[in-house]
Write a protein that holds these residues in place. Structure first.
Motif, PDB file in Angstrom:
ATOM      1  N   PRO A  27      21.872 -24.030   5.871  1.00 57.38           N
ATOM      2  CA  PRO A  27      21.834 -23.197   4.657  1.00 57.38           C
ATOM      3  C   PRO A  27      23.221 -23.061   4.063  1.00 57.38           C
ATOM      4  N   GLU A  87      26.961 -17.515   4.311  1.00 54.65           N
ATOM      5  CA  GLU A  87      26.428 -16.146   4.247  1.00 54.65           C
ATOM      6  C   GLU A  87      26.815 -15.475   2.932  1.00 54.65           C
ATOM      7  N   ARG A 129      24.510 -16.738   0.251  1.00 58.77           N
ATOM      8  CA  ARG A 129      23.156 -16.192   0.409  1.00 58.77           C
ATOM      9  C   ARG A 129      23.109 -14.720   0.009  1.00 58.77           C
ATOM     10  N   CYS A 159      18.171 -24.827  -4.404  1.00 64.45           N
ATOM     11  CA  CYS A 159      18.520 -23.923  -5.508  1.00 64.45           C
ATOM     12  C   CYS A 159      18.473 -24.619  -6.866  1.00 64.45           C
TER      13      CYS A 159
END
Length: 405
Positions: free
Chosen positions: A54, A57, A60, A256
């Protein structure tokens, strides 16, 4: 009463142009994978180049907070995308020393594939000619089919360092061409190009009045000290070049759908005008997440580029493949290996499609046949480094047992 064909039979409601969109091998591979999993096979998927990690942090958290704001659910075009473009412009300066005017020389995209799919429609007319790489990413040829533009393929071969032989292109083709597309670091070849090549390319562009389109989706994935350059670093490049950038691979934001095109303001403006009639822009929280990703790359001194992860995976996986007898070259960039089919112990003489299908059926490892990327891809497979190191080593073991049968 006229004969009415049924839904899904590929006839009445399917345009002929769909048949010109290129390789169907990706959908075939997906079907092979479904069949293998239905048969209980533990599949290691090294096919599609979708990052398995991913975003950071911080990215996100930015996305999550922005998604909770009530004012972010209007059409994105109602709110200005200038904050994203301004940040992207700062990143271009930080990363390449390239200065772009955000308003005139940049356009926000729903991932670079969005722009690649639509650029030919924006700058070409039906019957125009465009020069494309072979092998090449399938959307390149598909975009020309949608625009009614005729492709002329440029073979990319090892003896030329997987660069197009610019002098082998006839004067007639150069004079007729509207655009020439290149992609370095390259998918699927993982080849790289330097500024000297881009200078030679732009000299041809100026001589023949051709737009150069550089797809730089893998800018942050150079290995062994390689730092991929931007074609826009070349003096005068903005007169004849545009460049696609994507946050998908370099920032683990594939889902995204965010990227941008920078460069020649006429070409950028044409794509912006076309997109104004197609979509309403990228979801604003995604733009904010993109801003956070670019800022982190510029401002966080401990930031680790995506290439570091794939370089470690490359090293261990290629070493493991060489141990089992598959001599695969070390790529200098991207998240892919481009591998000539190995010699089978039993003397098999398969094409890349058959090899890939049998490897999945018997060993549970997904790779993409090279012919998915063009005629020059025959006899090769593309392998994506999109599993952790332990799974890659397991894949190498399975491959070794398969080719030793």
């Amino acid at each position: 009463m006229p004969d009415v064909k049924g839904v899904g039979d590929g006839g009445r409601w399917r345009s002929k142009r769909l048949g010109e969109l290129g390789s169907s091998i990706f959908s075939e591979v997906s079907q092979w994978k479904r069949e293998a999993m239905a048969n209980g096979m533990d599949v290691i998927d090294l096919g599609i180049g979708s990052p398995d990690k991913p975003p950071s942090e911080a990215v996100r958290n930015t996305l999550a907070k922005a998604a909770l704001r009530l004012d972010n659910y209007m059409y994105p075009a109602i709110k200005s995308d200038m904050p994203f473009k301004e940040t992207a412009a700062r990143w271009m300066d930080h990363r390449f020393g390239v200065k772009c005017e955000p308003a005139a020389e940049m356009v926000t995209l729903l991932g670079s594939q969005d722009g690649l799919a639509h650029l030919a429609m924006a700058i070409c007319d039906p019957g125009d000619i465009a020069l494309l790489p072979d092998p090449g990413y399938p959307i390149y040829t598909a975009s020309l089919a949608l625009a009614g533009v005729q492709p002329v393929m440029m073979p990319l071969r090892a003896e030329n360092g997987y660069l197009p032989d610019l002098d082998a292109i006839s004067d007639e083709v150069w004079r007729s061409a509207k655009l020439l597309l290149v992609n370095y670091p390259n998918n699927p070849l993982s080849a790289i190009a330097d500024l000297d090549f881009f200078r030679r390319l732009l000299k041809k562009a100026e001589m023949y009045d051709v737009l150069i389109v550089q797809d730089l989706a893998y800018s942050e994935m150079g290995f062994d000290g390689v730092v991929p350059p931007s074609i826009l670093q070349v003096e005068g490049a903005f007169r004849y070049a545009v460049e696609f950038h994507s946050l998908s691979k370099s920032f683990n934001m594939a889902g995204c759908r965010i990227g941008f095109l920078a460069g020649n303001r006429d070409a950028v403006g044409a794509l912006r005008e076309l997109k104004a009639n197609i979509d309403y822009g990228a979801f604003y929280p995604v733009q904010e997440a993109g801003i956070a990703a670019l800022r982190e790359a510029m401002e966080n001194t401990g930031y680790e580029r995506a290439g570091s992860l794939y370089e470690r995976r490359r090293n261990r996986f290629v070493e493991a493949l060489q141990r089992i007898g598959w001599e695969v070259e070390l790529p200098k960039a991207t998240m892919f290996l481009w591998a000539k089919l190995p010699e089978m112990k039993w003397g098999g003489n398969w094409d890349s499609r058959t090899f890939s299908q049998e490897l999945l059926r018997k060993a549970g490892v997904v790779v993409i046949p090279g012919e998915a990327f063009g005629q020059e891809g025959k006899g090769f497979v593309r392998i994506a480094l999109v599993e952790d190191e332990e799974r890659l080593l397991e894949a190498a073991e399975r491959i070794g047992a398969f080719i030793a049968e």
